[in-house]
Motif scaffolding. Structure first.
Motif, PDB file in Angstrom:
ATOM      1  N   UNK A   1      -8.332  -9.302  -4.579  1.00  0.00           N
ATOM      2  CA  UNK A   1      -8.373  -7.926  -5.083  1.00  0.00           C
ATOM      3  C   UNK A   1      -7.121  -7.153  -4.707  1.00  0.00           C
ATOM      4  N   UNK A   2      -7.279  -5.842  -4.479  1.00  0.00           N
ATOM      5  CA  UNK A   2      -6.148  -4.979  -4.133  1.00  0.00           C
ATOM      6  C   UNK A   2      -5.821  -5.163  -2.661  1.00  0.00           C
ATOM      7  N   UNK A   3      -4.564  -5.443  -2.379  1.00  0.00           N
ATOM      8  CA  UNK A   3      -4.093  -5.586  -1.009  1.00  0.00           C
ATOM      9  C   UNK A   3      -3.076  -4.485  -0.730  1.00  0.00           C
ATOM     10  N   UNK A   4      -3.183  -3.858   0.427  1.00  0.00           N
ATOM     11  CA  UNK A   4      -2.225  -2.842   0.844  1.00  0.00           C
ATOM     12  C   UNK A   4      -1.274  -3.497   1.834  1.00  0.00           C
ATOM     13  N   UNK A   5       0.000  -3.508   1.465  1.00  0.00           N
ATOM     14  CA  UNK A   5       1.034  -4.085   2.337  1.00  0.00           C
ATOM     15  C   UNK A   5       1.456  -3.023   3.346  1.00  0.00           C
ATOM     16  N   UNK A   6       1.299  -3.303   4.632  1.00  0.00           N
ATOM     17  CA  UNK A   6       1.682  -2.321   5.642  1.00  0.00           C
ATOM     18  C   UNK A   6       3.122  -2.486   6.115  1.00  0.00           C
TER      19      UNK A   6
ATOM     20  N   UNK B   1       2.800   5.593  -5.548  1.00  0.00           N
ATOM     21  CA  UNK B   1       3.858   6.430  -6.097  1.00  0.00           C
ATOM     22  C   UNK B   1       4.271   7.509  -5.094  1.00  0.00           C
ATOM     23  N   UNK B   2       3.298   8.162  -4.478  1.00  0.00           N
ATOM     24  CA  UNK B   2       3.591   9.215  -3.502  1.00  0.00           C
ATOM     25  C   UNK B   2       4.309   8.670  -2.275  1.00  0.00           C
ATOM     26  N   UNK B   3       4.018   7.433  -1.898  1.00  0.00           N
ATOM     27  CA  UNK B   3       4.656   6.843  -0.717  1.00  0.00           C
ATOM     28  C   UNK B   3       6.119   6.512  -0.981  1.00  0.00           C
ATOM     29  N   UNK B   4       6.445   6.216  -2.240  1.00  0.00           N
ATOM     30  CA  UNK B   4       7.799   5.790  -2.571  1.00  0.00           C
ATOM     31  C   UNK B   4       8.098   4.369  -2.112  1.00  0.00           C
ATOM     32  N   UNK B   5       7.049   3.632  -1.752  1.00  0.00           N
ATOM     33  CA  UNK B   5       7.209   2.274  -1.230  1.00  0.00           C
ATOM     34  C   UNK B   5       6.378   1.289  -2.049  1.00  0.00           C
ATOM     35  N   UNK B   6       6.787   0.019  -2.071  1.00  0.00           N
ATOM     36  CA  UNK B   6       5.986  -0.998  -2.770  1.00  0.00           C
ATOM     37  C   UNK B   6       4.818  -1.455  -1.891  1.00  0.00           C
ATOM     38  N   UNK B   7       3.711  -0.719  -1.950  1.00  0.00           N
ATOM     39  CA  UNK B   7       2.590  -0.976  -1.050  1.00  0.00           C
ATOM     40  C   UNK B   7       1.512  -1.890  -1.614  1.00  0.00           C
ATOM     41  N   UNK B   8       1.288  -1.808  -2.916  1.00  0.00           N
ATOM     42  CA  UNK B   8       0.121  -2.459  -3.492  1.00  0.00           C
ATOM     43  C   UNK B   8       0.446  -3.811  -4.110  1.00  0.00           C
ATOM     44  N   UNK B   9      -0.452  -4.750  -3.870  1.00  0.00           N
ATOM     45  CA  UNK B   9      -0.366  -6.080  -4.461  1.00  0.00           C
ATOM     46  C   UNK B   9      -1.767  -6.422  -4.953  1.00  0.00           C
ATOM     47  N   UNK B  10      -1.846  -7.059  -6.119  1.00  0.00           N
ATOM     48  CA  UNK B  10      -3.148  -7.495  -6.611  1.00  0.00           C
ATOM     49  C   UNK B  10      -3.198  -9.011  -6.587  1.00  0.00           C
TER      50      UNK B  10
END
Length: 118
Positions: free
Chosen positions: A28-33, A14-23
């Motif tokens: 598990x949790x993946x962070x999209x760079x 939410x703080x990033x304002x970007x769609x970063x997280x994918x499950x």
């Protein structure tokens, strides 16, 4: 109130304002760079792509913003203090040196790392 010792992945996204997280059920949790580094040319071997410094800088900035949000209304001693404000120098030749810390309380065991509080 309860002492804040960490952020959630949702708060970071939410703080990033970007769609970063994918499950993914298997991973598990993946962070999209990719949203953090913008449009870059990805070589056939994606691991050879540049962008680590930018991605980590952006993640740390988003974490600092998320920390400000979660600390709102918290008393001293209950606030997360893992991401203090970054320090910036004077602009020279179109660049500015920036340094941002991540402060943790690390147990003597190798698991259970949490953020510092103030």
């Amino acid at each position: 109130m309860t002492q804040i010792i960490d952020l959630t992945w949702q708060q970071l996204e939410t703080a990033s304002g970007l769609p970063l997280m994918v499950f993914d059920n298997n991973l598990g949790i993946l962070v999209r760079v990719s949203p953090l580094i913008g449009n870059i040319t990805i070589p056939n071997n994606y691991k050879d792509a540049m962008g680590v410094v930018q991605a980590l800088y952006q993640l740390r900035q988003a974490a600092a913003s998320a920390q400000i949000a979660v600390n709102t209304g918290q008393s001293i001693g209950e606030r997360l203090a893992a991401f203090p404000p970054a320090s910036n120098g004077t602009a020279v030749n179109g660049f500015v040196m920036s340094s941002g810390q991540i402060i943790t309380r690390t147990p003597l065991a190798s698991t259970g790392i949490i953020g510092a509080s103030n």
